[in-house]
Design a protein around this motif. Sequence first.
Motif, PDB file in Angstrom:
ATOM      1  N   GLU A 192       0.816  -1.212   0.000  1.00 13.96           N
ATOM      2  CA  GLU A 192       0.000   0.000   0.000  1.00 13.96           C
ATOM      3  C   GLU A 192       0.852   1.266   0.000  1.00 13.96           C
ATOM      4  O   GLU A 192       0.490   2.259  -0.603  1.00 13.96           O
ATOM      5  CB  GLU A 192      -0.935   0.000   1.215  1.00 13.96           C
ATOM      6  N   ARG A 193       1.999   1.225   0.660  1.00 10.27           N
ATOM      7  CA  ARG A 193       2.866   2.396   0.706  1.00 10.27           C
ATOM      8  C   ARG A 193       3.921   2.378  -0.405  1.00 10.27           C
ATOM      9  O   ARG A 193       4.297   3.422  -0.935  1.00 10.27           O
ATOM     10  CB  ARG A 193       3.552   2.491   2.080  1.00 10.27           C
ATOM     11  N   SER A 194       4.390   1.191  -0.779  1.00  5.11           N
ATOM     12  CA  SER A 194       5.406   1.122  -1.829  1.00  5.11           C
ATOM     13  C   SER A 194       4.818   1.337  -3.214  1.00  5.11           C
ATOM     14  O   SER A 194       5.546   1.528  -4.185  1.00  5.11           O
ATOM     15  CB  SER A 194       6.131  -0.229  -1.773  1.00  5.11           C
ATOM     16  N   SER A 195       3.511   1.331  -3.314  1.00  2.00           N
ATOM     17  CA  SER A 195       2.820   1.563  -4.578  1.00  2.00           C
ATOM     18  C   SER A 195       3.214   2.899  -5.204  1.00  2.00           C
ATOM     19  O   SER A 195       3.455   3.885  -4.516  1.00  2.00           O
ATOM     20  CB  SER A 195       1.303   1.549  -4.345  1.00  2.00           C
ATOM     21  N   ALA A 196       3.236   2.913  -6.536  1.00  3.23           N
ATOM     22  CA  ALA A 196       3.539   4.152  -7.258  1.00  3.23           C
ATOM     23  C   ALA A 196       2.429   5.184  -7.130  1.00  3.23           C
ATOM     24  O   ALA A 196       2.577   6.312  -7.612  1.00  3.23           O
ATOM     25  CB  ALA A 196       3.810   3.850  -8.726  1.00  3.23           C
ATOM     26  N   ARG A 197       1.320   4.855  -6.495  1.00  2.00           N
ATOM     27  CA  ARG A 197       0.291   5.851  -6.213  1.00  2.00           C
ATOM     28  C   ARG A 197       0.887   7.026  -5.427  1.00  2.00           C
ATOM     29  O   ARG A 197       0.452   8.169  -5.575  1.00  2.00           O
ATOM     30  CB  ARG A 197      -0.856   5.193  -5.438  1.00  2.00           C
ATOM     31  N   GLU A 198       1.912   6.737  -4.622  1.00  2.00           N
ATOM     32  CA  GLU A 198       2.570   7.778  -3.823  1.00  2.00           C
ATOM     33  C   GLU A 198       3.146   8.880  -4.691  1.00  2.00           C
ATOM     34  O   GLU A 198       3.320  10.021  -4.235  1.00  2.00           O
ATOM     35  CB  GLU A 198       3.677   7.125  -2.982  1.00  2.00           C
ATOM     36  N   THR A 199       3.438   8.570  -5.950  1.00  2.00           N
ATOM     37  CA  THR A 199       4.067   9.582  -6.804  1.00  2.00           C
ATOM     38  C   THR A 199       3.153  10.764  -7.098  1.00  2.00           C
ATOM     39  O   THR A 199       3.639  11.826  -7.494  1.00  2.00           O
ATOM     40  CB  THR A 199       4.559   8.964  -8.130  1.00  2.00           C
ATOM     41  N   ALA A 200       1.853  10.600  -6.910  1.00  2.00           N
ATOM     42  CA  ALA A 200       0.966  11.753  -7.086  1.00  2.00           C
ATOM     43  C   ALA A 200       1.337  12.857  -6.106  1.00  2.00           C
ATOM     44  O   ALA A 200       1.327  14.052  -6.451  1.00  2.00           O
ATOM     45  CB  ALA A 200      -0.492  11.341  -6.897  1.00  2.00           C
ATOM     46  N   ALA A 201       1.679  12.479  -4.883  1.00  2.00           N
ATOM     47  CA  ALA A 201       2.087  13.472  -3.890  1.00  2.00           C
ATOM     48  C   ALA A 201       3.403  14.123  -4.284  1.00  2.00           C
ATOM     49  O   ALA A 201       3.613  15.329  -4.077  1.00  2.00           O
ATOM     50  CB  ALA A 201       2.206  12.822  -2.517  1.00  2.00           C
ATOM     51  N   ARG A 202       4.297  13.353  -4.884  1.00  2.00           N
ATOM     52  CA  ARG A 202       5.580  13.922  -5.305  1.00  2.00           C
ATOM     53  C   ARG A 202       5.407  14.872  -6.487  1.00  2.00           C
ATOM     54  O   ARG A 202       6.131  15.861  -6.607  1.00  2.00           O
ATOM     55  CB  ARG A 202       6.562  12.801  -5.644  1.00  2.00           C
ATOM     56  N   VAL A 203       4.466  14.557  -7.360  1.00  2.00           N
ATOM     57  CA  VAL A 203       4.182  15.471  -8.463  1.00  2.00           C
ATOM     58  C   VAL A 203       3.635  16.790  -7.922  1.00  2.00           C
ATOM     59  O   VAL A 203       3.973  17.871  -8.417  1.00  2.00           O
ATOM     60  CB  VAL A 203       3.207  14.834  -9.469  1.00  2.00           C
ATOM     61  N   ALA A 204       2.792  16.719  -6.884  1.00  2.00           N
ATOM     62  CA  ALA A 204       2.267  17.934  -6.270  1.00  2.00           C
ATOM     63  C   ALA A 204       3.395  18.772  -5.665  1.00  2.00           C
ATOM     64  O   ALA A 204       3.449  19.998  -5.852  1.00  2.00           O
ATOM     65  CB  ALA A 204       1.235  17.583  -5.202  1.00  2.00           C
TER      66      ALA A 204
END
Length: 393
Positions: free
Chosen positions: A130-142
């Motif tokens: 759940e945390r290692s998912s690339a979904r986290e990259t949305a926050a990095r794009v922000a």
Amino acid sequence: MAALRYLTAGESHGPALTVIVEGMVAGLPLKAEDIDAHLARRQMGHGRGGRMVIEKDRAAILSGIRGGRTLGSPICLQIENRDWKNWSAIMAAGEEADVAQRRVTQPRPGHADLAGAIKYDQRDIRNILERSSARETAARVAAGAVARRFLDELGIRICSHVTAIGGAAATGEPVDRTEREWADAAVRAERSSVRCIDAALEQAMIAAIDAAKGAGDSLGGVIELAVLGMPVGVGSHVQGDRRLDARIAGAMMSLQAIKGVEIGLGFAAALRPGSRVHDEIHHDDKTGYGRATNRAGGIEGGISNGAPVIVRIAMKPIPTLYKPLMTVDIDSRQPVAASVERSDACAVPAAAVVAEAILAHVIADSLLETTGGDTIEQVRRRVDEMREQALRF
């Protein structure tokens, strides 16, 4: 300590992703639309999976901005996970969470699943994925969108394009493009579903993705990025951790699935004599010092030299396969097919947008370290001075 830093939080199927950006100067014009535009770019690209149909990412500004301008205090941004409504019973923070439902015990080869489960002693691999998912990259794009807005004010622009997906790859040596040629390439990349600037190669990439998807497989690729408008003097040779190329390389490797980084010629420089690697220097009374070539990729001795900064990164194929590889069940320790989570056949075009955001943060951080300043006007004056010094030196 970094002049500019950020911290992300949130799980792939949790309520939201959150990012706090600390160290941004005061007085920078910034709107939610500036961030949302890049979040939308991240969701595009041929080969993306079903999650992108569900999510329509938007940034909610919770702190650090008033009246459309930054305050100099920490900026807090939040991105809602629309899929949370389908996972709230499973992913709830309290003891009411149905932790037995959708439990994962078959680690995927190439993913953080097994190593993370062992490290954190988790018998449910969902607590890792759940945390290692690339979904986290949305926050990095922000977070990167904030840095990009800062760089925009200083005449610095970041762009990217995809040079390879699977076996469909560009040839030639693009490091000698002028800034105008890079800008034109950026426009073409934005019009392509795979961010490719060559029409024939674009079709070959699309065909490769479709073939991999039909086979239940996935593809990686190569992304090339450029920083345009860089002044001379960002970074330093005096300590290893202040070298601009070192910072870029480390940051790029922090992006999920990235396995290699090159600056300028990169590995090709190791195969040539020095006479075909180093950029000869010339001088013009109107434009100052310059180079006819840019094999160094805009960085010499860890310091920007005024040429475009050229970065190339290699992305491995996504480890979730719809025809999964074999693995071992952590309960039975018997051979089984790896678990399958909703995923993409190819995320290289989206990764290019994320890489732009990460690169923007590194450039902004290094620039702030070089210039100092607590307001955008103070930094702008210092950058103007850097450009004037390079011209009259």
